[in-house]
Scaffold this motif. Structure first.
Motif, short mmCIF file in Angstrom:
data_model
loop_
_atom_site.label_atom_id
_atom_site.label_comp_id
_atom_site.label_asym_id
_atom_site.label_seq_id
_atom_site.Cartn_x
_atom_site.Cartn_y
_atom_site.Cartn_z
N LEU B 172 80.35 41.87 79.93
CA LEU B 172 79.77 41.83 78.60
C LEU B 172 78.99 40.52 78.46
N ILE B 173 77.68 40.64 78.45
CA ILE B 173 76.85 39.43 78.43
C ILE B 173 76.36 39.14 77.03
N GLY B 174 76.67 37.96 76.54
CA GLY B 174 76.11 37.50 75.28
C GLY B 174 74.73 36.93 75.56
N ALA B 175 73.72 37.47 74.89
CA ALA B 175 72.36 36.96 75.08
C ALA B 175 71.60 37.14 73.78
N TYR B 176 70.81 36.17 73.42
CA TYR B 176 70.06 36.25 72.19
C TYR B 176 69.17 37.50 72.23
N ALA B 177 69.14 38.23 71.09
CA ALA B 177 68.56 39.57 71.07
C ALA B 177 67.07 39.59 71.40
N LEU B 178 66.37 38.55 70.99
CA LEU B 178 64.93 38.54 71.25
C LEU B 178 64.61 37.55 72.36
N GLY B 179 64.19 38.07 73.49
CA GLY B 179 63.75 37.20 74.58
C GLY B 179 64.75 37.09 75.70
N LYS B 180 65.91 36.50 75.38
CA LYS B 180 66.90 36.25 76.43
C LYS B 180 67.41 37.56 77.03
N ALA B 181 67.75 38.49 76.15
CA ALA B 181 68.30 39.77 76.62
C ALA B 181 67.31 40.46 77.55
N GLN B 182 66.05 40.51 77.15
CA GLN B 182 65.04 41.20 77.96
C GLN B 182 64.80 40.45 79.27
N ARG B 183 64.85 39.13 79.20
CA ARG B 183 64.64 38.36 80.42
C ARG B 183 65.77 38.62 81.41
N VAL B 184 67.00 38.66 80.92
CA VAL B 184 68.14 38.93 81.80
C VAL B 184 67.98 40.31 82.44
N ILE B 185 67.56 41.30 81.64
CA ILE B 185 67.37 42.65 82.18
C ILE B 185 66.28 42.63 83.25
N ALA B 186 65.14 42.00 82.92
CA ALA B 186 64.03 41.97 83.88
C ALA B 186 64.43 41.26 85.17
N LEU B 187 65.23 40.18 85.04
CA LEU B 187 65.67 39.45 86.23
C LEU B 187 66.62 40.30 87.07
N LEU B 188 67.48 41.06 86.40
CA LEU B 188 68.39 41.96 87.11
C LEU B 188 67.59 43.01 87.88
N ARG B 189 66.56 43.54 87.24
CA ARG B 189 65.73 44.55 87.92
C ARG B 189 65.03 43.94 89.12
N LYS B 190 64.53 42.71 88.94
CA LYS B 190 63.86 42.03 90.05
C LYS B 190 64.81 41.82 91.22
N ALA B 191 66.09 41.59 90.88
CA ALA B 191 67.08 41.35 91.93
C ALA B 191 67.56 42.67 92.54
N GLY B 192 67.00 43.78 92.09
CA GLY B 192 67.31 45.07 92.71
C GLY B 192 68.41 45.86 92.02
N TYR B 193 68.84 45.41 90.84
CA TYR B 193 69.90 46.14 90.13
C TYR B 193 69.29 47.35 89.43
N GLN B 194 69.69 48.57 89.86
CA GLN B 194 69.02 49.78 89.38
C GLN B 194 69.80 50.55 88.32
N SER B 195 71.11 50.29 88.20
CA SER B 195 71.94 51.09 87.30
C SER B 195 71.47 50.93 85.86
N PRO B 196 71.82 51.91 85.02
CA PRO B 196 71.49 51.75 83.61
C PRO B 196 72.19 50.52 83.04
N ILE B 197 71.54 49.88 82.09
CA ILE B 197 72.16 48.73 81.43
C ILE B 197 72.43 49.15 79.99
N PHE B 198 73.65 48.84 79.52
CA PHE B 198 74.07 49.29 78.19
C PHE B 198 73.81 48.20 77.15
N LEU B 199 73.33 48.63 75.99
CA LEU B 199 72.90 47.65 74.99
C LEU B 199 73.56 47.84 73.63
N HIS B 200 73.80 46.73 72.98
CA HIS B 200 74.20 46.68 71.58
C HIS B 200 72.96 47.10 70.76
N GLY B 201 73.19 47.73 69.61
CA GLY B 201 72.10 48.25 68.79
C GLY B 201 71.00 47.25 68.50
#
Lengths: 525, 335
Positions: B172-201
């Motif tokens: 469960l990753i705490g990340a600021y909703a605007l910017g940080k969350a998307q950056r973490v997702i994009a970085l995970l994708r860049k690192a090859g993580y393909q599974s769905p990522i689950f999000l808080h509303g």
């Protein structure tokens, strides 16, 4: 040292107590002797490095960073070892892993001159995480969320022993504890403690309220005054005597008037006080005697130490701890009579026939040196630690005053970067008839974490002036401060000092000008 | 050439451009404003007219309602806009999508209001551009030499390693909703993580907007539709406050992670009960800040919010005039 620094990193990221115990056990399993024993010594504060001084670390870092940036960083981080570990310049990318035991041996061998260079060179060789571990082992005072008690619990679980078995042996053991680990791993019998003068863990009491008392049978308990001194045990082998504080620190040096004049074999438990002509002096007087390596003759005369005993753990070589309180106190009374010392007396019982009567006695007691009452079950054995049930402390209700927050400072450890240390004041008249606030005390405790966040926010929004790390704030926030006593003190501008002040309530609702006045505090002296 | 301090002033409403008659990131409702980026402490509701990047305007509409600002003037990076004799242009600040430095030129005197910024690469936004100027206004969130953010790829690797070690737990990753969350997702994708990522509303909403703005984030799912069992071994991203809230009780034995520059400090990690600290920041660290105040070649540095004392001290040791603007109302905890 890698394994040890990883252990510290992981402990920091493990909020659950059981998780931390598990981490320690894993470490004991994987690490070898004597590394793991040294780690235990570091975590329990048992590692002694005579040349390790904080000033050495400060000198080293001053030579490498801008002084002002260092001070600002330290103030923010709130931990010297961490600040230095982060600020230390990375001189090379090829970091080496050092062996914990070798590191400690080198530090122990170093003299005052070589110590400085040794520490500097070592810090150059290792990465941030190991630097933190290395600096912590030098400076002690770890604040990594592990108490000595937790380490002992982990050791007990690791060896499938009772925690009390570890506690009992503990003060007779020496780092790196190879004999202890051999016993825990069932490779050897329990370590034999030859030292007759070792510390014995004390039995502690739990706080209780009047309501809770009503559910207990008063016939089962004896009552004594709770003296406002320092809990200590006196250990004698017939030739020599040692005085230990509650935590096992040898404080005998500061109290030659107790340890030098008493000759006996056994262990007695009591309260260290300053007593003049039979009257217990305020705690403040006792404080003057603490921490003195060589108290002067004058000090000994002006602040005569006294040991008021209330329990006996050993009589000669006989362990009395499994006996009932009544039996132990009978032996103790004989001992006090036999020793016939002016510095030692017996903490007598208070007679009462029901809780109401005792409550009235407690309310009437306002003498200095009395903190409240102790209630002990008549048949209780002496159990090290703080068992629930047999012993209670029933403290006097605290005094309270409404004070105004004046200065705030950032805390350390868990509270680092929060403004958590508060100086507060009360009003008094100045010569020109205008009211002024003067500091009356300082407190760090009594509030919840949520309240801490709120006060911190208030401090940041109401900062008036900065004096180094101290923030002067606008007059506006009132604390209801609880304290045990107040006495005259020339050290403070207000002329008085509080005993154990803590924040009782935050009075967001109360206007600052309605806070208490110094005059009304003086009446409580 | 007028001195910057003669035409740009600090007021209780925020930084004010006198000849232009507009505010920059005002903390109260004003007739005219330029907004640097979409974070709530910089983009506040109710202004009459706002100049901002198209992305920032989209974010503001999404967060505060389409009519939150009466008139909007979308200004793309690098374009010029003249207003009351002041030349205005916006340049990338590298903080979050659409974040801009505001370049103001008045009678030949140039001031750059950088808002919040970082220097390093971020797959979800344009990289910071150095603009030489006469006065540079900088934040100071991480302005202490103890803050040296590590490479974000090593931090993502730490996360992936933990994921592998703990297949039975939810991260469960705490990340600021605007910017940080998307950056973490994009970085995970860049690192090859393909599974769905689950999000808080709250994060789901912003991710949808990022996708609309052309930032690929891979397969995303809402936590509220998932059941407990499906979340085992998965990554969930939520605003930091939610990770400590009742909301997080829906997960079995989660590993609490927090993506923030504050995670550099051990005690901050402990205070928050974080088990896996990820030092990923959308603000410049000490090296980036000090590099920037030198590279903009401005004779004057004005420092807004954060640890201004240290940055001012540093600038002075480099012979640069620096002072604190003592701006209030900007939250540092959002990081």
């Amino acid at each position: 040292m890698r394994a040890f620094s990883e252990l510290l990193d992981n402990l920091n990221c493990t909020p659950q107590r059981n998780g931390r115990i598990r981490l320690l056990i894993n470490y004991f399993e994987k690490e070898q002797d004597p590394n793991r024993g040294w780690a235990v010594a570091i975590l329990t504060g048992g590692l002694e490095l005579p040349n390790a001084k904080t000033s050495v670390i400060r000198r080293l870092i001053s030579a490498r960073t801008d002084q002002k940036l260092f001070e600002l960083s330290y103030e923010y981080v709130g931990d010297l070892a961490e600040t230095v570990s982060l600020l230390w310049p990375n001189t090379s990318n090829n970091k080496t892993h050092l062996n914990l035991t070798n590191v400690i041996k080198d530090l122990q061998r170093a003299n005052r001159k070589t110590f400085y260079d040794l520490v500097g060179n070592t810090l150059d060789k290792i990465d941030t995480s190991e630097r933190f571990a290395f600096l912590k082992l030098i400076m002690g005072n770890l604040r990594v969320g592990v108490s000595a008690r937790l380490v002992k619990l982990a050791l007990a679980e690791y060896g499938d022993k009772q925690p009390s078995e570890i506690e009992e042996l503990w003060f007779g053991l020496k780092p790196p504890y190879q004999d202890l680990f051999a016993w825990l791993e069932a490779k050897a019998p329990p370590p034999i403690i030859n030292d007759k003068l070792i510390f014995r863990p004390l039995m502690l009491a739990n706080p209780i309220t009047k309501d809770a008392l009503m559910d207990l049978k008063h016939q089962d308990f004896v009552a004594e005054w709770k003296w406002d001194g320092i809990r200590a045990i006196l250990v004698g082998d017939g030739k020599e005597c040692k005085l230990y504080s509650r935590t096992g620190d040898d404080i005998g040096q500061a109290f030659p008037d107790i340890v030098r004049v008493t000759k006996f074999r056994g262990v007695v438990d009591g309260e260290l006080l300053v007593v003049r002509e039979g009257v217990v002096a305020p705690f403040n007087d006792l404080q003057k005697r603490l921490g003195r390596k060589k108290p002067s003759k004058k000090l000994l005369e002006e602040y005569p130490a006294h040991f008021r005993v209330y329990d006996m753990l050993f009589n000669h070589d006989v362990d009395l701890r499994s006996k009932s309180l009544i039996d132990r106190r009978t032996k103790l009374k004989h001992w006090v009579d036999a020793i016939a010392s002016t510095q030692i007396d017996f903490s007598s019982q208070i007679n009462f026939s029901n809780w109401e009567e005792l409550s009235a006695i407690r309310d009437r007691a306002r003498a200095n040196g009395i903190e409240g009452l102790m209630l002990k079950q008549i048949n209780s054995p002496y159990l090290p630690g703080r068992p629930k049930g047999p012993w209670f402390k029933w403290k006097r209700d605290p005094l309270v005053a409404d004070c105004v927050l004046m200065y705030a400072q950032r805390g350390h450890g868990k509270r680092s970067s929060f403004y958590s240390d508060y100086t507060f004041g009360c009003w008094r008249n100045t010569v020109d008839g205008v009211d002024e606030l003067v500091p009356v005390g300082k407190a760090y405790s009594g509030f919840t974490n949520t309240e801490l966040v709120e006060i911190d926010r208030w401090v940041r929004a109401n900062e008036k002036e900065r004096f180094g790390p101290v923030r002067a704030v606008e007059v506006g926030l009132v604390f209801e401060v609880a304290f045990d006593a107040v006495h005259i003190s020339s050290r403070h501008k207000s002329g008085l000092a509080m005993r154990f002040p803590r924040i009782h309530r935050i009075r967001w609702d109360k206007p600052a000008h309605d806070a208490d006045r110094v005059e009304s505090l003086l009446q409580l002296v | 050439m007028p001195k910057p301090e003669t035409w740009l002033k600090v007021t209780p409403h925020g930084l004010f451009c006198v000849p232009g008659d507009f505010y920059l990131d005002p903390i109260r409702t004003v007739p005219k404003a330029i907004v640097t980026h979409g974070h709530a402490d910089h983009a506040r509701p109710g202004h009459e007219a706002v100049i901002a990047t198209p992305e920032t305007i989209e974010i503001a509409k999404m967060r505060m309602g389409i009519n939150t600002w009466k008139n909007t003037e979308p200004l793309k990076y690098g374009r010029n806009f003249k207003f009351n004799g002041v030349d205005i242009s916006l340049e990338p600040a590298g903080h979050v999508i659409g974040s801009a430095q505001v370049v103001l030129t008045y009678k030949g005197s140039r001031v750059v209001v950088s808002g919040d910024y970082k220097r390093r690469q971020d797959p979800t936004c344009d990289q910071f551009k150095v603009i030489q100027c006469d006065a540079f206004i900088t934040e100071a969130t991480f302005a202490l030499p103890v803050f040296r953010h590590p490479d974000d790829h090593t931090e993502i690797k730490k996360l992936l390693a933990s994921l592998e070690r703990n297949p039975d737990r939810t991260h469960l990753i705490g990340a600021y909703a605007l910017g940080k969350a998307q950056r973490v997702i994009a970085l995970l994708r860049k690192a090859g993580y393909q599974s769905p990522i689950f999000l808080h509303g709250a994060i789901n909403k912003v991710c949808d907007l990022y996708k609309k703005l052309g930032v690929p984030l891979g397969e995303l799912k809402s936590v509220s539709h998932a059941n407990k069992k499906d979340l085992i071994g998965q990554i969930v991203i939520a605003p930091p406050s939610a990770t400590r809230d009742r909301w997080s009780r829906r997960f079995t034995n989660p590993i609490i992670c927090f993506a923030s520059g504050w995670m550099q400090i051990r005690q901050r990690t402990r205070q928050r009960g974080v088990e896996l600290p990820l030092i990923i920041s959308d603000h410049a660290d000490w090296d980036e800040l000090t590099q920037t105040v030198v590279e903009v070649e401005a004779p004057d540095i004005w420092v807004t919010h954060g640890r201004e004392e240290a940055l001012i001290h540093y600038a002075e040791t480099k012979g640069i005039r620096a002072r604190a603007l003592s701006m209030i109302g900007y939250e540092e905890q959002n990081e």
